[in-house]
Scaffold this motif. Structure first.
Motif, PDB file in Angstrom:
ATOM      1  N   ALA A 146       1.161  -1.189  -0.015  1.00 27.09           N
ATOM      2  CA  ALA A 146      -0.370  -0.122   0.363  1.00 27.09           C
ATOM      3  C   ALA A 146       1.200   1.554   0.041  1.00 27.09           C
ATOM      4  O   ALA A 146       1.825   0.894  -0.121  1.00 27.09           O
ATOM      5  N   ASP A 147       0.652   2.226   0.014  1.00 24.70           N
ATOM      6  CA  ASP A 147       1.400   3.767   0.019  1.00 24.70           C
ATOM      7  C   ASP A 147       1.512   3.997   1.495  1.00 24.70           C
ATOM      8  O   ASP A 147       2.289   4.910   1.459  1.00 24.70           O
ATOM      9  N   THR A 148       0.848   3.549   2.258  1.00 24.93           N
ATOM     10  CA  THR A 148       1.725   3.337   3.433  1.00 24.93           C
ATOM     11  C   THR A 148       1.765   2.308   5.018  1.00 24.93           C
ATOM     12  O   THR A 148       1.326   1.821   4.416  1.00 24.93           O
ATOM     13  N   TRP A 149       2.891   2.834   5.636  1.00 22.86           N
ATOM     14  CA  TRP A 149       2.679   1.330   6.472  1.00 22.86           C
ATOM     15  C   TRP A 149       1.628   0.752   6.917  1.00 22.86           C
ATOM     16  O   TRP A 149       0.985   0.115   6.956  1.00 22.86           O
ATOM     17  N   GLY A 150       1.299   1.902   7.178  1.00 23.35           N
ATOM     18  CA  GLY A 150      -0.427   1.473   8.352  1.00 23.35           C
ATOM     19  C   GLY A 150      -0.882   0.656   7.904  1.00 23.35           C
ATOM     20  O   GLY A 150      -1.720   0.223   7.803  1.00 23.35           O
ATOM     21  N   ALA A 151      -1.215   1.485   6.387  1.00 22.72           N
ATOM     22  CA  ALA A 151      -2.298   0.817   5.543  1.00 22.72           C
ATOM     23  C   ALA A 151      -2.044  -0.826   5.346  1.00 22.72           C
ATOM     24  O   ALA A 151      -2.800  -1.802   5.109  1.00 22.72           O
ATOM     25  N   ALA A 152      -0.362  -0.990   4.916  1.00 24.34           N
ATOM     26  CA  ALA A 152       0.015  -2.336   4.459  1.00 24.34           C
ATOM     27  C   ALA A 152      -0.204  -3.032   5.346  1.00 24.34           C
ATOM     28  O   ALA A 152       0.062  -4.616   5.982  1.00 24.34           O
TER      29      ALA A 152
END
Length: 507
Positions: A146-152
């Motif tokens: 994903a675009d961010t660590w949190g989303a991934a």
């Protein structure tokens, strides 16, 4: 645009124990739980899928878990061993996937793959390769990008399937339907939020921020902003102590491509000096550009063989400067040889001693760093009579194995990836076809040669004990030549289906 991969290892503690070797490793056919201490209580800290099917779960008292089944294996928790093994796995990924990798305790690894996925055939192929390699090693894994660590991180743990790829620029919709536990909140906070009626991340996103911050503190808002890309969450790359690395910090941030290229040259010279002292050459270089907004940009180059030529390495790195987004400026450049191998000094050839052999490794490196290692290869022979098994792809500069191509019978210039069924008119058992229909076109055979009989490799599979193929070289009325075979000997159905296939086309 930044892309981050989160690798989730749901059974890391038990998988690691099963991979251990020693006097009494856990049996592979019995359920396994790991037990640790919570104060004075002994509780289950990890359970493999077989134990979970019996009812074991994290937090269960050890005595209760022991009563579930007579064959349940119990091992003491080893958090330090789990962490060290996770770091070793992160180092393995660092050398093979991307330059920015770090462990995500207790059961994950995070990878910044911005600009490196094309070297692995795209994001889908990259994730599939990671998950498959770990599965072959006995480690269950799920991965998301994903675009961010949190989303991934949230997608890897709560999205369905073993792999999830969020489209670049996905926005909040990709995590809105996930439960609030996906936000990496402190213990107890998800339960408190559920008391207020919140179930999904999208419900939190839609709420005014001030009341939530007043009730739960700034951590909830910070995790939301990190998952949505509104707040930076830098990934501190893992660096082993023995890694050759040089760094340059700037009093004033730099952003011009010419300035970046100039300092790349200085860093490469310093790194080559360090490598020369260690008697090594670089097989892979990582350049990490730390921006003033705490975000990192990274580029990676690979070499077919160890290299310590500063001009050559500088040129390869500068070819990728256009992929760097300096943002408001770069305040630190770090260059490291993530993979280095021994490289002994070599005397230069002279016309009085020997003739220098042509060296195409520079060309190979240039092409490989543009199109990826997987797209650059050469065909090598394999000792097998079965045509599709007689060739393999090897790196462009891989050493010769000593195997040679068969010369008793000619082989087509183009071998189909999978033999294709054709309709034929042929007199059994030993005659070539009179005509055949391939891809909707009927071709009349003018000349033919064969058969060349190929037997199955019975030592690999029992199904090939009686398998036979009879190959024919045929030429149609237009002068095109094809390689056909009949599955079977033309008489006995146990040797094959007796159907005809096309396997190659002669140039």
């Amino acid at each position: 645009m930044k892309r981050v991969v989160s690798l989730y290892l749901p059974n890391w503690s038990t998988d690691r124990l099963r991979r251990m070797t020693g006097d009494a490793p856990p049996r592979a056919d019995a359920p396994l739980v790991v037990v640790g201490r919570d104060g004075s209580r002994r509780i289950v800290t990890a359970a493999d899928p077989a134990a979970a099917a019996l009812g074991a779960h994290v937090g269960m008292p050890a005595a209760k878990a022991q009563a579930l089944a007579a064959g349940l294996q119990i091992r003491d928790a080893d958090p330090l061993g789990d962490a060290e093994a996770l770091e070793r796995l992160a180092l393995w990924i660092l050398q093979r996937v991307a330059p920015i990798v770090t462990a995500d305790p207790q059961d994950g690894i995070v990878i910044d793959t911005t600009g490196t996925d094309h070297l692995h055939g795209g994001e889908a192929a990259m994730l599939d390769g990671l998950v498959s390699r770990l599965a072959m090693s006995g480690v269950a894994a799920r991965a998301a990008v994903a675009d961010t660590w949190g989303a991934a991180h949230a997608l890897a743990r709560f999205a369905p399937g073993s792999m999830m790829i969020a489209a670049p620029g996905h926005g909040p919709s990709v995590i809105s339907a996930l439960p609030i536990e996906a936000l990496r909140l402190p213990p107890g906070m998800p339960a408190a939020l559920r008391v207020l009626g919140f179930e999904r991340i999208g419900e939190l996103i839609a709420q005014p921020r001030a009341p939530l911050t007043l009730r739960f503190g700034p951590e909830l808002g910070r995790r939301l902003d990190q998952a949505l890309g509104r707040a930076a969450e830098p990934i501190e790359p893992l660096r082993p102590a023995e890694l050759s690395e040089v760094r340059r910090s700037f009093a004033e941030p730099i952003s011009a491509a010419e300035t970046i290229a100039r300092y790349i040259g200085k860093l490469v010279e310093a790194l080559c000096t360090d490598l020369e002292q260690n008697g090594q050459g670089a097989r892979r270089l990582d350049l990490i550009c730390q921006r003033v907004d705490s975000r990192a940009q990274a580029i990676r180059i690979g070499m077919a063989k160890p290299v310590r030529d500063a001009k050559r390495l500088t040129r390869l790195l500068c070819d990728k400067i256009e992929t760097i987004d300096p943002g408001f400026g770069i305040d630190t450049l770090t260059l490291c040889a993530s993979v280095a191998e021994p490289l002994e000094p070599r005397q230069m050839a002279t016309s009085l001693i020997e003739v220098a052999e042509p060296d195409i490794s520079d060309l190979i490196d240039t092409l490989a760093n543009r199109v990826g290692d997987r797209a650059l290869y050469r065909a090598a022979p394999v000792a097998s009579d079965v045509p599709e098994r007689s060739v393999s792809r090897v790196p462009a500069l891989a050493p010769q194995t000593g195997a040679s191509w068969p010369d008793a019978w000619p082989r087509p210039a183009r071998l189909l990836l999978t033999p294709e069924l054709v309709e034929t008119i042929a007199l059994l058992p030993d005659h070539p076809p009179v005509s055949f229909t391939w891809r909707g076109v009927r071709r009349r055979v003018r000349r033919a040669d064969g058969p060349e009989r190929v037997f199955g490799e019975w030592w690999k599979r029992d199904a090939e004990l009686a398998a036979i193929r009879d190959y024919f070289r045929v030429e149609d009325e237009a002068g095109e030549r094809y390689w056909l075979y009949r599955a079977g000997n033309g008489e006995d159905e146990t040797t094959g289906s007796q159907r005809w296939f096309i396997h190659g086309v002669f140039g």
